[in-house]
Design an enzyme around this catalytic site. Structure first.
Site, PDB file in Angstrom:
ATOM      1  NE  ARG A 231      -4.270  -1.449   0.174  1.00 42.66           N
ATOM      2  CZ  ARG A 231      -4.399  -2.488  -0.660  1.00 42.66           C
ATOM      3  NH1 ARG A 231      -3.464  -2.767  -1.531  1.00 42.66           N
ATOM      4  NH2 ARG A 231      -5.500  -3.230  -0.624  1.00 42.66           N
ATOM      5  CD  GLU A 260      -3.641   3.196  -5.091  1.00 44.48           C
ATOM      6  OE1 GLU A 260      -4.664   2.558  -5.421  1.00 44.48           O
ATOM      7  OE2 GLU A 260      -2.647   2.668  -4.593  1.00 44.48           O
ATOM      8  CG  HIS A 279      -3.890  -0.811  -6.511  1.00 46.06           C
ATOM      9  ND1 HIS A 279      -4.220  -0.231  -5.327  1.00 46.06           N
ATOM     10  CD2 HIS A 279      -3.808  -2.149  -6.254  1.00 46.06           C
ATOM     11  CE1 HIS A 279      -4.346  -1.155  -4.385  1.00 46.06           C
ATOM     12  NE2 HIS A 279      -4.098  -2.335  -4.935  1.00 46.06           N
TER      13      HIS A 279
HETATM   14  P1  NDP Z   1      -0.840 -11.942   4.267  1.00 47.20           P
HETATM   15  O1  NDP Z   1      -1.673 -11.676   5.456  1.00 47.20           O
HETATM   16  O2  NDP Z   1      -0.856 -13.274   3.606  1.00 47.20           O
HETATM   17  O3  NDP Z   1       0.698 -11.623   4.639  1.00 47.20           O
HETATM   18  C1  NDP Z   1       1.126 -10.487   5.333  1.00 47.20           C
HETATM   19  C2  NDP Z   1       2.595 -10.665   5.719  1.00 47.20           C
HETATM   20  O4  NDP Z   1       3.054  -9.438   6.316  1.00 47.20           O
HETATM   21  C3  NDP Z   1       2.847 -11.763   6.725  1.00 47.20           C
HETATM   22  O5  NDP Z   1       4.056 -12.426   6.414  1.00 47.20           O
HETATM   23  C4  NDP Z   1       3.025 -11.017   8.046  1.00 47.20           C
HETATM   24  O6  NDP Z   1       3.853 -11.782   8.893  1.00 47.20           O
HETATM   25  C5  NDP Z   1       3.707  -9.744   7.546  1.00 47.20           C
HETATM   26  N1  NDP Z   1       3.553  -8.606   8.444  1.00 47.20           N
HETATM   27  C6  NDP Z   1       2.419  -8.144   9.036  1.00 47.20           C
HETATM   28  N2  NDP Z   1       2.693  -7.068   9.803  1.00 47.20           N
HETATM   29  C7  NDP Z   1       4.028  -6.853   9.690  1.00 47.20           C
HETATM   30  C8  NDP Z   1       4.906  -5.886  10.220  1.00 47.20           C
HETATM   31  N3  NDP Z   1       4.502  -4.952  11.086  1.00 47.20           N
HETATM   32  N4  NDP Z   1       6.219  -5.945   9.883  1.00 47.20           N
HETATM   33  C9  NDP Z   1       6.668  -6.909   9.033  1.00 47.20           C
HETATM   34  N5  NDP Z   1       5.882  -7.854   8.498  1.00 47.20           N
HETATM   35  C10 NDP Z   1       4.581  -7.826   8.816  1.00 47.20           C
HETATM   36  O7  NDP Z   1      -1.208 -10.801   3.233  1.00 47.20           O
HETATM   37  P2  NDP Z   1      -1.029 -10.816   1.634  1.00 47.20           P
HETATM   38  O8  NDP Z   1       0.347 -11.266   1.324  1.00 47.20           O
HETATM   39  O9  NDP Z   1      -2.171 -11.497   0.979  1.00 47.20           O
HETATM   40  O10 NDP Z   1      -1.212  -9.259   1.306  1.00 47.20           O
HETATM   41  C11 NDP Z   1      -0.394  -8.280   1.929  1.00 47.20           C
HETATM   42  C12 NDP Z   1      -0.893  -6.892   1.559  1.00 47.20           C
HETATM   43  O11 NDP Z   1      -0.585  -6.620   0.203  1.00 47.20           O
HETATM   44  C13 NDP Z   1      -2.423  -6.735   1.642  1.00 47.20           C
HETATM   45  O12 NDP Z   1      -2.827  -6.390   2.954  1.00 47.20           O
HETATM   46  C14 NDP Z   1      -2.687  -5.608   0.662  1.00 47.20           C
HETATM   47  O13 NDP Z   1      -2.615  -4.368   1.303  1.00 47.20           O
HETATM   48  C15 NDP Z   1      -1.539  -5.715  -0.332  1.00 47.20           C
HETATM   49  N6  NDP Z   1      -1.992  -6.245  -1.634  1.00 47.20           N
HETATM   50  C16 NDP Z   1      -1.763  -5.510  -2.762  1.00 47.20           C
HETATM   51  C17 NDP Z   1      -2.164  -5.989  -3.987  1.00 47.20           C
HETATM   52  C18 NDP Z   1      -1.930  -5.198  -5.235  1.00 47.20           C
HETATM   53  O14 NDP Z   1      -2.697  -5.324  -6.182  1.00 47.20           O
HETATM   54  N7  NDP Z   1      -0.872  -4.425  -5.315  1.00 47.20           N
HETATM   55  C19 NDP Z   1      -2.872  -7.283  -4.137  1.00 47.20           C
HETATM   56  C20 NDP Z   1      -3.028  -8.001  -2.893  1.00 47.20           C
HETATM   57  C21 NDP Z   1      -2.600  -7.487  -1.685  1.00 47.20           C
HETATM   58  P3  NDP Z   1       3.825 -11.610  10.492  1.00 47.20           P
HETATM   59  O15 NDP Z   1       2.390 -11.685  10.925  1.00 47.20           O
HETATM   60  O16 NDP Z   1       4.713 -12.699  10.991  1.00 47.20           O
HETATM   61  O17 NDP Z   1       4.422 -10.265  10.739  1.00 47.20           O
END
Ligand code: NDP
Length: 313
Positions: A231, A260, A279
């Site tokens: 994001r 956006e 996006h």
């Molecule tokens: P997931 O929930 O599968 O993965 C999120 C990851 O981020 C986990 O590994 C989590 O691990 C880590 N994480 C969470 N908080 C933190 C933090 N503070 N510091 C470091 N790591 C962190 O989500 P997705 O992979 O499906 O999606 C991630 C994001 O990508 C979505 O929320 C969305 O905003 C964005 N997205 C964008 C898209 C696009 O079109 N550009 C499409 C899809 C998603 P842990 O809990 O161990 O920290």
């Protein structure tokens, strides 16, 4: 939970035609109807639905018992209000690894092989070979993937397949296949310091907002590229522009922005070392089908009194 009527909000059309969902969900033992947040009767039509599948948030959705976001990120949804109103929220995480993984290695290859420069030159009918030391190959380079969920995993699989070494950042400090070293967010500056590519794949939360700030840019290599498919607000946009203008980093591929669509006045549009995509990193013609399978499984589970898929709150 009572689930007799499911509304498909017209806002899903940002990602795919609502008809795709209506058609794929035809087999469900419930009524599926198209609802329209923009029409005057919106709250009426939303009110008759037990569940709603949507792209947008609007307060009338809280009349339903269950809301499914067709995106993975739910940063635009007021989670506290959902909890207060006792409305379940689910998201579409898990669908985007392939598309985002391919998009991210596409950016990496474009930068290394200078494809973005060639395309710009082609538009000007300019035959311009790069300097001998401009092109490089990504094999043997290091990427740091911040966030190792479904997006991060899609990136790791492809990056390692193309010969990159990969480190990762997440809060849970346990090993991850294909990832050499896992860092926790407090060691972010160390984690990015050796990487040619820093790939952002975290959700936008209070903890991740502007986690990539001037200090992180200062810790990055001058020949490093930032890739943001998470994001826009995960990055301090002003610090990003400064790092790009001052040569603190070599370039950036950005799919997401604080505002956006990216405003016309943004300096990012004009920078040769920046790839801007609208996006669209996870866009694929299969998107609607994938959402339909998650929704169908959640409908089955909710009607059986079980937990839905990807329960957020
Ligand atoms: P997931 O929930 O599968 O993965 C999120 C990851 O981020 C986990 O590994 C989590 O691990 C880590 N994480 C969470 N908080 C933190 C933090 N503070 N510091 C470091 N790591 C962190 O989500 P997705 O992979 O499906 O999606 C991630 C994001 O990508 C979505 O929320 C969305 O905003 C964005 N997205 C964008 C898209 C696009 O079109 N550009 C499409 C899809 C998603 P842990 O809990 O161990 O920290």
């Amino acid at each position: 939970m009572r689930l007799d009527t499911l509304g498909i909000d017209r806002s899903v059309s940002v990602l795919f035609p609502p008809a795709v969902l209506l058609e794929r969900l035809e087999e469900l033992p419930i009524e599926t109807v198209l609802i329209d947040g923009d029409s005057e009767s919106a709250s009426d039509s939303t009110e008759r639905c037990d569940g709603v599948v949507t792209f947008e948030y609007r307060p009338s959705l809280l009349n339903a018992s269950w809301v499914h976001s067709v995106q993975a990120g739910v940063d635009r949804f007021p989670l506290e209000r959902f909890r207060e109103a006792n409305v379940r929220l689910t998201n579409s995480t898990g669908l985007h690894g392939d598309a985002i993984g391919e998009t991210v290695v596409g950016y990496m290859l474009a930068f290394a092989r200078r494809l973005h420069t060639h395309v710009a030159n082609q538009r000007e009918r300019r035959w311009s070979r790069p300097e001998w030391d401009e092109p490089w190959t990504i094999a043997g380079e290091r990427a740091c993937v911040v966030g190792l969920g479904s997006l991060g995993r899609g990136v790791v699989d492809r990056a390692t397949g193309l010969g990159l070494d990969v480190d990762g950042v997440r809060r849970t400090p346990i090993p991850e296949p294909g990832v050499d070293q896992i860092y926790t967010p407090d060691a972010l500056e160390t984690a990015v310091s050796d990487a040619r590519f820093v790939v952002l794949a975290v959700p936008l939360t209070a903890e991740t907002e502007e986690m990539i700030d001037a200090d992180v840019f200062a810790a990055m290599r001058e020949d490093a590229y930032l890739i943001n498919v998470a994001r826009g607000s995960v990055v301090d946009q002003r610090a990003l522009v400064r790092a790009l203008e001052d040569g603190g980093i070599a370039g950036a591929a950005l799919d997401v922005f604080e505002t956006e669509p990216l405003p016309e006045s943004s300096p990012l549009w004009e920078m040769d070392q920046v790839i801007v995509t609208p996006h669209a990193g996870s866009a694929t013609r299969q998107y609607g089908d994938h959402v339909a399978s998650i929704v169908a499984e959640s409908v089955r589970r909710l009607r059986a009194g079980e937990e839905p898929v990807n329960h957020v709150c």
